[in-house]
Scaffold this motif. Structure first.
Motif, PDB file in Angstrom:
ATOM      1  N   HIS A 221       0.820  -1.214   0.000  1.00 32.47           N
ATOM      2  CA  HIS A 221       0.000   0.000   0.000  1.00 32.47           C
ATOM      3  C   HIS A 221       0.857   1.268   0.000  1.00 32.47           C
ATOM      4  O   HIS A 221       0.316   2.368   0.153  1.00 32.47           O
ATOM      5  CB  HIS A 221      -0.946  -0.018   1.203  1.00 32.47           C
ATOM      6  N   ARG A 222       2.147   1.122  -0.196  1.00 27.61           N
ATOM      7  CA  ARG A 222       3.031   2.280  -0.251  1.00 27.61           C
ATOM      8  C   ARG A 222       2.929   2.973  -1.604  1.00 27.61           C
ATOM      9  O   ARG A 222       2.394   2.420  -2.555  1.00 27.61           O
ATOM     10  CB  ARG A 222       4.478   1.847   0.028  1.00 27.61           C
ATOM     11  N   SER A 223       3.434   4.179  -1.671  1.00 26.01           N
ATOM     12  CA  SER A 223       3.450   5.004  -2.890  1.00 26.01           C
ATOM     13  C   SER A 223       2.060   5.513  -3.273  1.00 26.01           C
ATOM     14  O   SER A 223       1.803   5.804  -4.434  1.00 26.01           O
ATOM     15  CB  SER A 223       4.075   4.249  -4.070  1.00 26.01           C
ATOM     16  N   HIS A 224       1.169   5.622  -2.295  1.00 27.67           N
ATOM     17  CA  HIS A 224      -0.156   6.193  -2.516  1.00 27.67           C
ATOM     18  C   HIS A 224      -0.365   7.419  -1.627  1.00 27.67           C
ATOM     19  O   HIS A 224      -1.491   7.871  -1.460  1.00 27.67           O
ATOM     20  CB  HIS A 224      -1.259   5.162  -2.216  1.00 27.67           C
ATOM     21  N   GLY A 225       0.705   7.919  -1.000  1.00 26.27           N
ATOM     22  CA  GLY A 225       0.602   9.071  -0.117  1.00 26.27           C
ATOM     23  C   GLY A 225       0.026   8.757   1.253  1.00 26.27           C
ATOM     24  O   GLY A 225      -0.317   9.663   2.012  1.00 26.27           O
ATOM     25  N   LEU A 226      -0.071   7.482   1.568  1.00 22.45           N
ATOM     26  CA  LEU A 226      -0.698   7.087   2.816  1.00 22.45           C
ATOM     27  C   LEU A 226       0.146   7.453   4.036  1.00 22.45           C
ATOM     28  O   LEU A 226      -0.396   7.869   5.069  1.00 22.45           O
ATOM     29  CB  LEU A 226      -0.994   5.593   2.789  1.00 22.45           C
ATOM     30  N   GLY A 227       1.462   7.337   3.942  1.00 22.93           N
ATOM     31  CA  GLY A 227       2.323   7.749   5.047  1.00 22.93           C
ATOM     32  C   GLY A 227       2.117   9.220   5.376  1.00 22.93           C
ATOM     33  O   GLY A 227       2.016   9.598   6.551  1.00 22.93           O
ATOM     34  N   LYS A 228       2.018  10.057   4.359  1.00 22.49           N
ATOM     35  CA  LYS A 228       1.765  11.485   4.580  1.00 22.49           C
ATOM     36  C   LYS A 228       0.419  11.709   5.238  1.00 22.49           C
ATOM     37  O   LYS A 228       0.287  12.543   6.139  1.00 22.49           O
ATOM     38  CB  LYS A 228       1.806  12.240   3.248  1.00 22.49           C
ATOM     39  N   ARG A 229      -0.583  10.978   4.819  1.00 21.53           N
ATOM     40  CA  ARG A 229      -1.916  11.129   5.413  1.00 21.53           C
ATOM     41  C   ARG A 229      -1.920  10.723   6.878  1.00 21.53           C
ATOM     42  O   ARG A 229      -2.565  11.370   7.706  1.00 21.53           O
ATOM     43  CB  ARG A 229      -2.953  10.308   4.645  1.00 21.53           C
ATOM     44  N   ILE A 230      -1.204   9.652   7.200  1.00 18.17           N
ATOM     45  CA  ILE A 230      -1.134   9.190   8.589  1.00 18.17           C
ATOM     46  C   ILE A 230      -0.431  10.233   9.461  1.00 18.17           C
ATOM     47  O   ILE A 230      -0.917  10.593  10.534  1.00 18.17           O
ATOM     48  CB  ILE A 230      -0.420   7.828   8.672  1.00 18.17           C
ATOM     49  N   VAL A 231       0.714  10.739   9.003  1.00 15.09           N
ATOM     50  CA  VAL A 231       1.458  11.728   9.778  1.00 15.09           C
ATOM     51  C   VAL A 231       0.642  13.009   9.920  1.00 15.09           C
ATOM     52  O   VAL A 231       0.553  13.585  11.015  1.00 15.09           O
ATOM     53  CB  VAL A 231       2.846  11.996   9.158  1.00 15.09           C
ATOM     54  N   LYS A 232       0.015  13.456   8.855  1.00 21.03           N
ATOM     55  CA  LYS A 232      -0.816  14.668   8.918  1.00 21.03           C
ATOM     56  C   LYS A 232      -1.956  14.486   9.907  1.00 21.03           C
ATOM     57  O   LYS A 232      -2.238  15.378  10.725  1.00 21.03           O
ATOM     58  CB  LYS A 232      -1.365  15.017   7.539  1.00 21.03           C
ATOM     59  N   ALA A 233      -2.622  13.342   9.854  1.00 20.11           N
ATOM     60  CA  ALA A 233      -3.722  13.090  10.794  1.00 20.11           C
ATOM     61  C   ALA A 233      -3.230  13.130  12.234  1.00 20.11           C
ATOM     62  O   ALA A 233      -3.917  13.641  13.127  1.00 20.11           O
ATOM     63  CB  ALA A 233      -4.380  11.744  10.487  1.00 20.11           C
ATOM     64  N   MET A 234      -2.034  12.602  12.453  1.00 20.62           N
ATOM     65  CA  MET A 234      -1.499  12.547  13.811  1.00 20.62           C
ATOM     66  C   MET A 234      -1.071  13.920  14.305  1.00 20.62           C
ATOM     67  O   MET A 234      -1.458  14.339  15.398  1.00 20.62           O
ATOM     68  CB  MET A 234      -0.319  11.571  13.887  1.00 20.62           C
ATOM     69  N   ILE A 235      -0.251  14.619  13.533  1.00 22.99           N
ATOM     70  CA  ILE A 235       0.367  15.826  14.090  1.00 22.99           C
ATOM     71  C   ILE A 235      -0.315  17.133  13.710  1.00 22.99           C
ATOM     72  O   ILE A 235      -0.243  18.091  14.475  1.00 22.99           O
ATOM     73  CB  ILE A 235       1.875  15.898  13.760  1.00 22.99           C
ATOM     74  N   ASP A 236      -0.970  17.205  12.586  1.00 22.54           N
ATOM     75  CA  ASP A 236      -1.584  18.461  12.161  1.00 22.54           C
ATOM     76  C   ASP A 236      -3.090  18.513  12.377  1.00 22.54           C
ATOM     77  O   ASP A 236      -3.646  19.583  12.582  1.00 22.54           O
ATOM     78  CB  ASP A 236      -1.302  18.724  10.676  1.00 22.54           C
ATOM     79  N   ASP A 237      -3.759  17.382  12.297  1.00 17.69           N
ATOM     80  CA  ASP A 237      -5.224  17.379  12.340  1.00 17.69           C
ATOM     81  C   ASP A 237      -5.790  16.946  13.683  1.00 17.69           C
ATOM     82  O   ASP A 237      -6.999  16.832  13.832  1.00 17.69           O
ATOM     83  CB  ASP A 237      -5.777  16.445  11.256  1.00 17.69           C
ATOM     84  N   GLY A 238      -4.955  16.702  14.643  1.00 20.51           N
ATOM     85  CA  GLY A 238      -5.438  16.216  15.929  1.00 20.51           C
ATOM     86  C   GLY A 238      -5.214  17.212  17.046  1.00 20.51           C
ATOM     87  O   GLY A 238      -4.839  18.371  16.818  1.00 20.51           O
ATOM     88  N   PRO A 239      -5.398  16.763  18.267  1.00 20.40           N
ATOM     89  CA  PRO A 239      -5.274  17.650  19.425  1.00 20.40           C
ATOM     90  C   PRO A 239      -3.852  18.124  19.711  1.00 20.40           C
ATOM     91  O   PRO A 239      -3.666  19.034  20.513  1.00 20.40           O
ATOM     92  CB  PRO A 239      -5.797  16.792  20.584  1.00 20.40           C
ATOM     93  N   GLY A 240      -2.853  17.566  19.037  1.00 19.76           N
ATOM     94  CA  GLY A 240      -1.470  17.972  19.269  1.00 19.76           C
ATOM     95  C   GLY A 240      -0.915  18.897  18.199  1.00 19.76           C
ATOM     96  O   GLY A 240       0.299  19.045  18.072  1.00 19.76           O
ATOM     97  N   ALA A 241      -1.777  19.547  17.451  1.00 19.46           N
ATOM     98  CA  ALA A 241      -1.315  20.377  16.323  1.00 19.46           C
ATOM     99  C   ALA A 241      -0.353  21.487  16.744  1.00 19.46           C
ATOM    100  O   ALA A 241       0.501  21.890  15.959  1.00 19.46           O
ATOM    101  CB  ALA A 241      -2.512  20.964  15.588  1.00 19.46           C
TER     102      ALA A 241
END
Length: 147
Positions: free
Chosen positions: A81-101
């Protein structure tokens, strides 16, 4: 392919995460029980799922004081499932879109600097110090086998 990324802890498939970590250079030493404990005690977890099958294909966890500091750990995407931008989506969800932004985030990696630099991670400044881990003892299960 289409994916769902969310922070529902109860949806995390421990066997998928443990299986992926057993292949990762930083996770080989952990038992399934270790991984289950780390997930249970994490401040926050993110899972990524194949939208069609519902199967988990990615993961990340964070440890935090809940107020201003967090440590990002165990960011994984299953190989197929790599090379679909999923790693970026996971990191963004964790650090930018959550309570720890607004938190100060830290992490350790030996091979994914390019991914994390896109989210503002950089080499630590002159005020940062790190105490390296001591050599890990054999896991209790392994010790019993050697006795």
């Amino acid at each position: 392919m289409s994916y769902i990324v969310d922070d529902t802890r109860d949806r995390i498939d421990i066997d998928v995460v443990w299986g992926a970590l057993r292949e990762a250079y930083w996770g080989k030493w952990r038992s399934r029980d270790d991984v289950a404990t780390q997930i249970r005690q994490a401040w926050r977890v993110i899972g990524a799922y194949d939208e069609q099958t519902g199967e988990q294909v990615g993961f990340a966890r964070a440890v935090s004081d809940g107020l201003g500091f967090a440590y990002l750990a165990d960011v994984i995407v299953l190989e197929q499932h790599r090379s679909h931008g999923l790693g970026k989506r996971i990191v963004k969800a964790m650090i930018d879109d959550g309570p720890g932004a607004s938190f100060r985030w830290t992490l350790f990696t030996s091979n994914a600097h390019g991914l994390y630099e896109q989210f503002g991670f950089a080499a630590p400044g002159p005020t940062a110090l790190v105490r390296p881990a001591a050599a890990l003892p054999a896991h209790p299960t392994q010790s019993a086998l050697l006795a």
